[in-house]
Structures are given as C-alpha cells and as structure tokens.
Enzyme design. Structure first.
Site, PDB file in Angstrom:
ATOM      1  N   ARG A  22       0.838  -1.214   0.000  1.00  0.00           N
ATOM      2  CA  ARG A  22       0.000   0.000   0.000  1.00  0.00           C
ATOM      3  C   ARG A  22       0.871   1.263   0.000  1.00  0.00           C
ATOM      4  O   ARG A  22       0.619   2.201  -0.772  1.00  0.00           O
ATOM      5  CB  ARG A  22      -0.902  -0.021   1.237  1.00  0.00           C
ATOM      6  CG  ARG A  22      -1.653   1.269   1.524  1.00  0.00           C
ATOM      7  CD  ARG A  22      -2.494   1.051   2.777  1.00  0.00           C
ATOM      8  NE  ARG A  22      -3.211   2.227   3.216  1.00  0.00           N
ATOM      9  CZ  ARG A  22      -2.733   3.146   4.051  1.00  0.00           C
ATOM     10  NH1 ARG A  22      -1.496   3.045   4.508  1.00  0.00           N
ATOM     11  NH2 ARG A  22      -3.483   4.166   4.408  1.00  0.00           N
ATOM     12  N   ASP A 128      11.277 -13.791  10.315  1.00  0.00           N
ATOM     13  CA  ASP A 128      12.465 -14.380  10.949  1.00  0.00           C
ATOM     14  C   ASP A 128      13.434 -13.350  11.554  1.00  0.00           C
ATOM     15  O   ASP A 128      14.260 -13.711  12.383  1.00  0.00           O
ATOM     16  CB  ASP A 128      13.246 -15.221   9.932  1.00  0.00           C
ATOM     17  CG  ASP A 128      12.461 -16.418   9.445  1.00  0.00           C
ATOM     18  OD1 ASP A 128      11.491 -16.804  10.126  1.00  0.00           O
ATOM     19  OD2 ASP A 128      12.812 -16.960   8.380  1.00  0.00           O
TER      20      ASP A 128
END
Ligand SMILES: Nc1ncnc2c1ncn2[C@@H]1O[C@H](COP(=O)(O)OP(=O)(O)O)[C@@H](O)[C@H]1O
Ligand SMILES: O=P(O)(O)OC[C@H]1O[C@](O)(COP(=O)(O)O)[C@@H](O)[C@@H]1O
Ligand SMILES: [Mg+2]
Length: 320
Positions: A22, A128
């Site tokens: 976005r 991660d």
C-alpha cells in the site's frame, strides 16, 4: 524520472507485507508514477501475471495479514535464462524498476535483476528477523506477538499440571523469535543456534528447576531445526520431575493482522523504496537502524556480520 514501477512479495509471507504494498503504491501514485502489482513473486514476473494497481485497489489492506499479491518460491529464478524471460515481461509493459518485498533469497533475485538493467529495491518482509543489515524486519513484531500470546496460554496449563512445555518457534536458523519471546514470556530456558543444544545439560537444568527451585512449570522456547521436540518432550518426562509436552507453533506465526509497529515500519520503508527509485537508484535494500530508515547496497547487506545477540542472551539468563 522513472514512470512505471512494479511491486512484488516473495518468499515466506509476513504480516505487514500488505501495508508495504500500500505504501509503495500510494507514495508512487502520489508522485506521478504508475504502479503494477506482480503476482506470486518472481513466478508471476516470469509468467507475466502483472496488473495495474490503483489507490483503491490497495485500500482496506493496511490491517490485513498475508499478501494480496500472493507469494511464491521459484528456485529456477537463479538461472539467467529464466530471469531474461522476466525482464522481457517487464519491458513489454514499460516497467523500469521493481520493489521486492521479501527475505534474503528475494534480495539475491533483486540484485541479479538490477544487474540485468531493472533497478530493484528490497524491503525486508519476513517474520524471521534474519536480515542482518536491519534492526527489524516487517512481520517480526507481529509474529513475536503471536508467539507471546501462545506461550502465555501454555504457561497457564503447564502450571496447573506440573509440566514442562517445549515450544518450537520459527526463525529459519535465526534465534530472534525464540530469544525475544523467551524474555517477554519469562521462559525458563531458550535454545537457539546461538546458544547451542546440549540435551543432557538442559535436562539437568530442568531437574534443578523442579527439585531445587520448586517450579510448578517450565517453559523451554526452542528455535525450529534444532531437535525433534516431541522426542525431547518424552525424554523430559522420563528424566525429570516434569511431564514434557511439545508444541510446534508452525505457520500460525505467519498470519494475523500486523501490529501497529509493523504497519508503520512497512509504511516508512515503502516510502523510502519509492524515493530511491525516483532518484534512479537500484540494487539497494531498506533498513531500520536506531529508528532511522536507511538504505544499504544489497551486495553488502548479504555478507554483513550479524550483530551479537549476547547482551540479550545475558539479560535472559539474569532474569531466570
Ligand atoms: N541466488 C538467487 N538468485 C536469484 N533469485 C534467487 C536467489 N535466491 C533466491 N532467489 C529467489 O527468491 C525467492 C525467495 O527466496 P527464499 O529464500 O525462499 O525466501 P526469502 O526471500 O523469504 O528469504 C526464491 O524462490 C527465488 O525465486
Ligand atoms: O512456509 P514454508 O515453505 O513451510 O517455510 C517455512 C519457513 O518460512 C519461514 O516462515 C519464513 O522464512 P522466509 O521469510 O525466509 O521465507 C521460516 O521461519 C520457516 O523456516
Ligand atoms: Mg529467508
């Protein structure tokens, strides 16, 4: 100045990828640049699954997990002939530059494409936190929140039953989700690739927690890919006063609405990526360092040494 850019998400998805899509789209459109969504990562780039994005088409997604563009892994993208097909698809549509939202693998693809004449900027989207040039990746904070909620619940039931809960979290060889959640949840033991795993030593520590410290429960947070946690839970039951139970949190860690921090990080990084492309810069990736949004050459980012986690590990040990 660049007139048309593409944006894609690649590798494992991460909450906040939509907020980044976005931001890239709206900042670019507001700067007079057309934006194309490339679906399913590099796979869609090669196959030409590419559609224009509008301000409306990225509406109502800032709070949504996953990625509206889809993600994929395409190992063949390492082959120059496959990447040449992707470049042809981009050129056919007049797309001169691409924002790649993904992890270290996706960055390698972005660098290879930049070397073939398509300026690419990487944005770190992975739960991660294993991209060393940035303090945080988009998705880590949300995944951490999910892990913490789960461990808080496991602690309740472990305490009732005098159990040791062994909780396996993701991280793909990076121990951050385990260490951060261990601190946030007040776990008894954290095991990561940094700490190493000596089974007999962990069992000894659990016996001590039970017999000497008189704990009613023990939480062991362990990174994935270290040991078989179900087998380990059996050994805990056999060798300590706790009954062992293993929980693999799995892909639940990858979903859910992004936290405000991840949404804001994604928005700031998306803006920076577009600004760099507007300056004709490619082959860089966006990082946050000491709360400043900066860019680093991907080549450097991929070989940088990781900041030591020792201070946080020490803190964890001092809190037990
Ligand atoms: N050396 C490379 N050269 C070109 N593309 C690569 C390279 N390594 C990975 N990729 C592309 O990036 C994709 C995502 O990489 P992967 O390691 O699975 O996830 P992540 O980007 O989250 O680390 C791969 O499926 C592949 O298409
Ligand atoms: O979704 P898959 O293919 O099972 O992969 C699981 C792996 O993806 C991750 O969730 C995210 O890794 P990447 O961001 O590098 O893709 C790792 O934590 C985990 O090891
Ligand atoms: Mg990765």
């Amino acid at each position: 100045m660049v007139k048309r850019i593409g944006v894609l998400t690649s590798g494992g998805d991460a909450p906040g990828m939509n907020a980044a899509i976005r931001a890239v789209t709206r900042v670019a459109l507001n700067s007079g640049i057309e934006v194309f969504g490339i679906y399913d990562g590099y796979k869609g780039m090669v196959e030409g699954y590419i559609e224009p994005l509008t301000k409306a088409s990225v509406g109502e997604i800032v709070d949504r997990g996953g990625t509206i563009l889809g993600s994929a892994r395409l190992p063949e993208f390492k082959d120059v002939e496959v990447r040449a097909k992707a470049v042809t698809q981009l050129k056919k549509r007049g797309i001169e530059a691409v924002v790649v939202i993904g992890g270290d693998g996706s960055y390698r693809g972005a660098l290879a494409l930049t070397e073939m004449g398509i300026n690419c900027i990487g944005i770190p989207g992975t739960i991660d936190n294993d991209i060393v040039c940035t303090d945080f990746t988009i998705g880590f904070d949300t995944a951490l929140t999910t892990v913490v909620e789960a461990i808080d619940k496991l602690r309740d039931t472990s305490n009732s039953h005098h159990r040791c809960s062994i909780v396996e979290v993701m991280g793909n060889r990076c121990g951050d989700l385990a260490l951060w959640s261990g601190i946030a949840c007040g776990a008894e033991i954290v095991i990561t690739s940094d700490t190493g795993f000596e089974e007999s030593e962990v069992l000894e520590r659990l016996r001590d927690l039970d017999l000497i410290k008189k704990k009613r429960h023990a939480i062991v947070v362990i990174s994935e890919k270290i040991t078989d946690v179900h087998q380990f839970a059996k050994k805990v039951s056999l060798n300590t006063g706790f009954s062992g139970r293993a929980t693999i949190l799995g892909h639940v860690q990858r979903g859910g609405a992004p936290t405000p921090s991840d949404r804001i990080l994604a928005s700031r990084m998306g803006e920076k990526a577009v600004d760099l492309l507007m300056q004709g810069i490619g082959g860089q990736c966006i990082s946050i360092r000491e709360n400043q949004i900066v860019s680093v050459p991907i080549e450097e980012a991929l070989v940088m040494p990781r900041t030591s986690r020792k201070p946080l590990q020490n803190l964890f040990e001092r809190l037990v």
